[in-house]
Design a protein around this motif. Structure first.
Motif, PDB file in Angstrom:
ATOM      1  N   ALA A 291       2.286  19.966  14.668  1.00 24.21           N
ATOM      2  CA  ALA A 291       1.623  20.735  13.614  1.00 24.21           C
ATOM      3  C   ALA A 291       0.740  21.841  14.193  1.00 24.21           C
ATOM      4  O   ALA A 291       0.500  22.858  13.549  1.00 24.21           O
ATOM      5  CB  ALA A 291       0.808  19.807  12.731  1.00 24.21           C
TER       6      ALA A 291
ATOM      7  N   TYR B 164       0.659  12.785   7.638  1.00 20.00           N
ATOM      8  CA  TYR B 164       1.042  14.000   8.368  1.00 20.00           C
ATOM      9  C   TYR B 164       2.232  14.750   7.787  1.00 20.00           C
ATOM     10  O   TYR B 164       2.635  15.761   8.358  1.00 20.00           O
ATOM     11  CB  TYR B 164       1.288  13.670   9.847  1.00 20.00           C
ATOM     12  CG  TYR B 164       0.003  13.296  10.535  1.00 20.00           C
ATOM     13  CD1 TYR B 164      -0.859  14.286  10.988  1.00 20.00           C
ATOM     14  CD2 TYR B 164      -0.369  11.966  10.668  1.00 20.00           C
ATOM     15  CE1 TYR B 164      -2.066  13.947  11.578  1.00 20.00           C
ATOM     16  CE2 TYR B 164      -1.576  11.616  11.259  1.00 20.00           C
ATOM     17  CZ  TYR B 164      -2.418  12.611  11.716  1.00 20.00           C
ATOM     18  OH  TYR B 164      -3.624  12.286  12.288  1.00 20.00           O
TER      19      TYR B 164
ATOM     20  N   PRO C 123       0.680  18.218   6.417  1.00 15.71           N
ATOM     21  CA  PRO C 123       0.256  19.104   7.523  1.00 15.71           C
ATOM     22  C   PRO C 123       1.449  19.640   8.319  1.00 15.71           C
ATOM     23  O   PRO C 123       1.456  20.793   8.726  1.00 15.71           O
ATOM     24  CB  PRO C 123      -0.612  18.190   8.395  1.00 15.71           C
ATOM     25  CG  PRO C 123      -1.122  17.156   7.470  1.00 15.71           C
ATOM     26  CD  PRO C 123      -0.067  16.955   6.429  1.00 15.71           C
ATOM     27  N   MET C 124       2.469  18.776   8.499  1.00 17.26           N
ATOM     28  CA  MET C 124       3.645  19.239   9.250  1.00 17.26           C
ATOM     29  C   MET C 124       4.389  20.321   8.459  1.00 17.26           C
ATOM     30  O   MET C 124       4.774  21.351   9.014  1.00 17.26           O
ATOM     31  CB  MET C 124       4.583  18.062   9.520  1.00 17.26           C
ATOM     32  CG  MET C 124       5.797  18.460  10.322  1.00 17.26           C
ATOM     33  SD  MET C 124       7.140  17.307  10.199  1.00 17.26           S
ATOM     34  CE  MET C 124       7.649  17.437   8.512  1.00 17.26           C
TER      35      MET C 124
ATOM     36  N   SER D 175       2.647  23.630   8.600  1.00 19.03           N
ATOM     37  CA  SER D 175       2.424  24.232   9.917  1.00 19.03           C
ATOM     38  C   SER D 175       3.192  25.541  10.074  1.00 19.03           C
ATOM     39  O   SER D 175       4.380  25.623   9.774  1.00 19.03           O
ATOM     40  CB  SER D 175       2.847  23.250  11.012  1.00 19.03           C
ATOM     41  OG  SER D 175       2.827  23.906  12.249  1.00 19.03           O
TER      42      SER D 175
ATOM     43  N   LYS E 126      11.054  21.317  10.797  1.00 18.89           N
ATOM     44  CA  LYS E 126      10.413  20.666   9.639  1.00 18.89           C
ATOM     45  C   LYS E 126      11.388  19.700   8.960  1.00 18.89           C
ATOM     46  O   LYS E 126      11.019  18.597   8.576  1.00 18.89           O
ATOM     47  CB  LYS E 126       9.928  21.721   8.632  1.00 18.89           C
ATOM     48  CG  LYS E 126       8.685  22.435   9.098  1.00 18.89           C
ATOM     49  CD  LYS E 126       8.236  23.469   8.093  1.00 18.89           C
ATOM     50  CE  LYS E 126       7.027  24.236   8.653  1.00 18.89           C
ATOM     51  NZ  LYS E 126       6.576  25.294   7.790  1.00 18.89           N
TER      52      LYS E 126
END
Lengths: 279, 422
Positions: free
Chosen positions: B246, B288, B291-292, B295, B303
């Motif tokens: 990320a 997460y 957030p990933m 990113s 992704k």
């Protein structure tokens, strides 16, 4: 005195390591397995070649399945007919032709039998985690079987009038599912074989053997299922379908695949030139 | 009306699962093809450089008297320059003879600095956070206590940090006790599919190779800057992987950096291990995923692979529900051809769920490894399918309840099997 071999390795590994120490020194050490690749195949050509084969095998299956289903049903008719009960073979339309199904009756479970079946399933579900001598994967597998049987038994206790299947509907579904699996097998195996560096005909041979085995084993199960549902009642239909139906086909497909890969690994083992290397 | 809605919903659910399974099957087919015949991305291990980074090797230990000496001896046997190597075994609330073993090693070897913990939270993330504060190495390399690191592995892992983009490195894990029993043989097959194919292919294809928490390393300053490890997440390795990605760091996979581990020898131990992995992995999914996805450093493919990777431990749960849906349809008289084939496809595509590797991936991996005898056990993994479905679903359920009830899981250690005299 302890050597490094003694310190770092267990019993089996120690034996192997000692054996390795006694081996003659190699004149040439090949690259590590991390650098190993399979020899280049031309994936698109191979895919096309295999696709054509799968299509041909599919056409053969589509051509012969009416005869196969008729033969199985005819065998069933011979086995289950007697002087009092004579069964007919009926047809049901499917894809390009008809499938033939034995028009036979199964047995509805009595209320007492359903209660006994539910109770015994419940007891076995409770017992399974306690039976330590059965390893966990098998124990969980058996628990799933007993759970499905428990649900089926409860259904027959409370809603027996609503049971939606007759033997005919069930056999129709089973045989059509099997035909679909016969049609899927060539594609499944052919794609699994795609990267493997083996002769095209040896791969094709294995696909054909798997198909023949599937047809024979599928037919035997057809007869066994009729026997179970006729002798021991519809209560076992769910278990028979979910555990020993399409699910079961997978075991021998993978068994054949693994035997093939194992033999291939033995062949490749002795010949370093057959591998593709990163360097 | 209500019944019709139920039937449509169940059928729709089965269609959705089938599509998900198809996506995973294609993904793993691409991995198998890529690793077996595609271009391979080389790791950095063949680069020779005298300017090696300083390394701290951390070995978390909790009641590890059976294995502690073996792993320390192996690390001491390393070819890494001793002036750049610090070894910190963490004695974490042990109640056996681990402490005595560490004290003995500390007396003899000047670069072994054991860290004794008897207060605070037990568990790898908490212990690692404390050690990060005083570890002297720029690079942290972690080995579990049951691992036997080969001589050159520290150099192989550390060298990759000369690349400034690399945030973490993962090596390959190989069971040392393969021949112990059927379980260890089956686990070896799963590991083969997971490392030889899955990790290498993800590395080749610039997707998301995963840092696995052992036989791997990371940059100390980066880990500290990212806030260290969350003590409430029990798979700190997956957490670090996604934190790094990320923020634009890369995780690389070193297929050549092989290290031997002790695989579980009983099903009871394996079930606890896999439940813990599933719970931790799903915890990371909840924390997460967004957030990933947000990113700016990750490509669309990264992704997409990240979503599939994070979701993988939910698959057994959705399949379990799928079986329930099929059973319901069966008793409602709605079991049609599609639903029945689904049962077959479901097993056919995901027969072995230890490392989420389908049979063709494991087959190709075992072929590359030359394990000709073990490949024959492939069909036996089918029995593990239901077993894994149960325990992984249990772990996923725990993770869901952790979120709902804001629970904090306790760290659980994997039982060791090494004999005293070995």
């Amino acid at each position: 005195m302890l050597t490094n071999v003694d310190i770092f390795f267990g019993k089996g590994e120690r034996k192997i390591a000692r054996k390795a120490e006694e081996m003659p020194v190699k004149s040439l050490i090949y690259h590590h397995r991390a650098y190993r690749k399979l020899p280049k195949v031309h994936p698109w050509n191979t895919a096309l070649e295999f696709f054509m084969c799968a299509v041909i095998l599919n056409l053969i299956i589509l051509f012969i399945y009416p005869s196969i289903t008729y033969s199985i049903s005819y065998i069933g008719k011979i086995i289950f007919s007697n002087s009092i009960e004579q069964y007919e073979i009926l047809n049901s339309p499917f894809i390009l032709g008809d499938v033939y199904i034995l028009d036979i009756f199964g047995r509805y479970p009595s209320l007492t039998f359903s209660i006994y079946s539910a109770l015994s399933s419940m007891v076995l579900i409770i017992l399974m985690p306690l039976l330590k001598f059965i390893n966990k994967p098998i124990s969980i597998w058996l628990t799933l079987i007993f759970l499905i049987n428990l649900i089926s038994s409860l259904f027959f206790i409370f809603f027996s009038d609503f049971f939606p299947y007759s033997m005919w509907i069930y056999l129709d579904l089973y045989i059509k599912t099997e035909i679909c699996i016969w049609l899927i097998i060539p594609y499944l195996l052919i794609f699994a074989f795609l990267p493997l560096p083996a002769n095209f005909f040896s791969k094709l041979k294995l696909v054909v053997v798997s198909l023949i085995y599937s047809i024979i084993f599928g037919s035997i199960r057809y007869i066994v299922f009729i026997f179970i549902l006729r002798e021991y009642s519809y209560i076992f239909m769910a278990v028979v379908f979910f555990i020993f139906g399409p699910f079961f086909n997978f075991i021998y497909i993978i068994s054949f695949y693994s035997m093939f890969v194992s033999r291939l690994a033995v062949k490749l083992k002795g010949d370093v030139n057959k591998w593709g290397w990163l360097f | 009306m209500g019944l019709a809605f139920l039937v449509y919903s169940l059928k729709a659910y089965i269609i959705v699962i089938s599509i998900i399974m198809l996506i995973y099957s294609i993904r793993h087919f691409i991995f198998s093809m890529n690793r077996s015949i595609g271009e391979q991305k080389l790791f950095y291990q063949d680069i020779i450089d005298t300017d090696l980074p300083s390394v701290t090797v951390i070995i978390p230990m909790h009641n590890e008297e059976l294995v502690a000496a073996n792993s320390l001896e192996a690390i001491l046997n390393s070819d890494y320059p001793s002036d750049k190597l610090e070894i910190i075994p963490i004695e974490d609330h042990s109640e056996d003879g681990t402490r005595k073993i560490l004290e003995r090693f500390e007396l003899i070897h000047k670069n072994i600095h054991p860290f004794y913990r008897s207060s605070g939270n037990r568990g790898k993330p908490s212990a690692m956070n404390e050690v990060l504060q005083f570890a002297q190495g720029d690079v942290i390399i972690v080995f579990d206590a049951d691992y036997i690191p080969p001589r050159g592995i520290i150099r192989n892992i550390a060298i990759s940090f000369l690349d400034p983009e690399v945030g973490a490195v993962m090596g390959r894990v190989i069971p040392i006790n393969v021949s112990s029993n059927l379980i260890t043989r089956l686990l070896d097959l799963e590991r083969t599919g997971g490392y030889q194919i899955d990790q290498q292919a993800r590395y080749n294809l610039k997707l998301i190779p995963q840092y696995g928490g052992t036989v791997g390393g990371f940059r100390k300053d980066v880990a500290i800057a990212l806030g260290g490890f969350n003590p409430n997440i029990i798979t700190e390795d997956t957490e670090l992987t996604f934190k790094l990605y990320a923020r634009g760091w890369k995780v690389v996979y070193a297929n050549r950096a092989e290290c031997y581990e002790e695989a579980p020898e009983t099903w009871a131990v394996r079930s606890r291990q896999v439940t813990r992995w599933a719970r931790g992995h799903c915890q990371v999914f909840f924390r997460y995923l967004f957030p990933m996805l947000k990113s700016k450093y990750l490509s669309f493919l990264e992704k997409f692979d990240g979503i599939l990777l994070l979701f993988i431990y939910f698959i057994p749960l959705i399949l379990l529900i799928g079986i329930g849906a099929s059973l319901t349809l069966f008793f409602l008289g709605e079991m049609n051809l599609f639903s029945s084939i689904f049962v077959f496809i479901m097993v056919a595509t995901y027969s072995s769920f230890g490392n989420a590797a389908p049979f063709y991936q494991i087959g190709v991996g075992a072929l590359l490894d030359g394990s000709h005898a073990r490949i024959r056990l492939l069909a036996m993994l089918m029995f593990n399918f239901v077993y894994y479905m149960w325990y992984i679903s249990k772990g996923a359920f725990h993770a869901i309840f952790d979120v709902i009830f804001t629970r904090n899981p306790e760290w659980q250690k994997t039982q060791r099997f090494r004999k005293q005299d070995q």
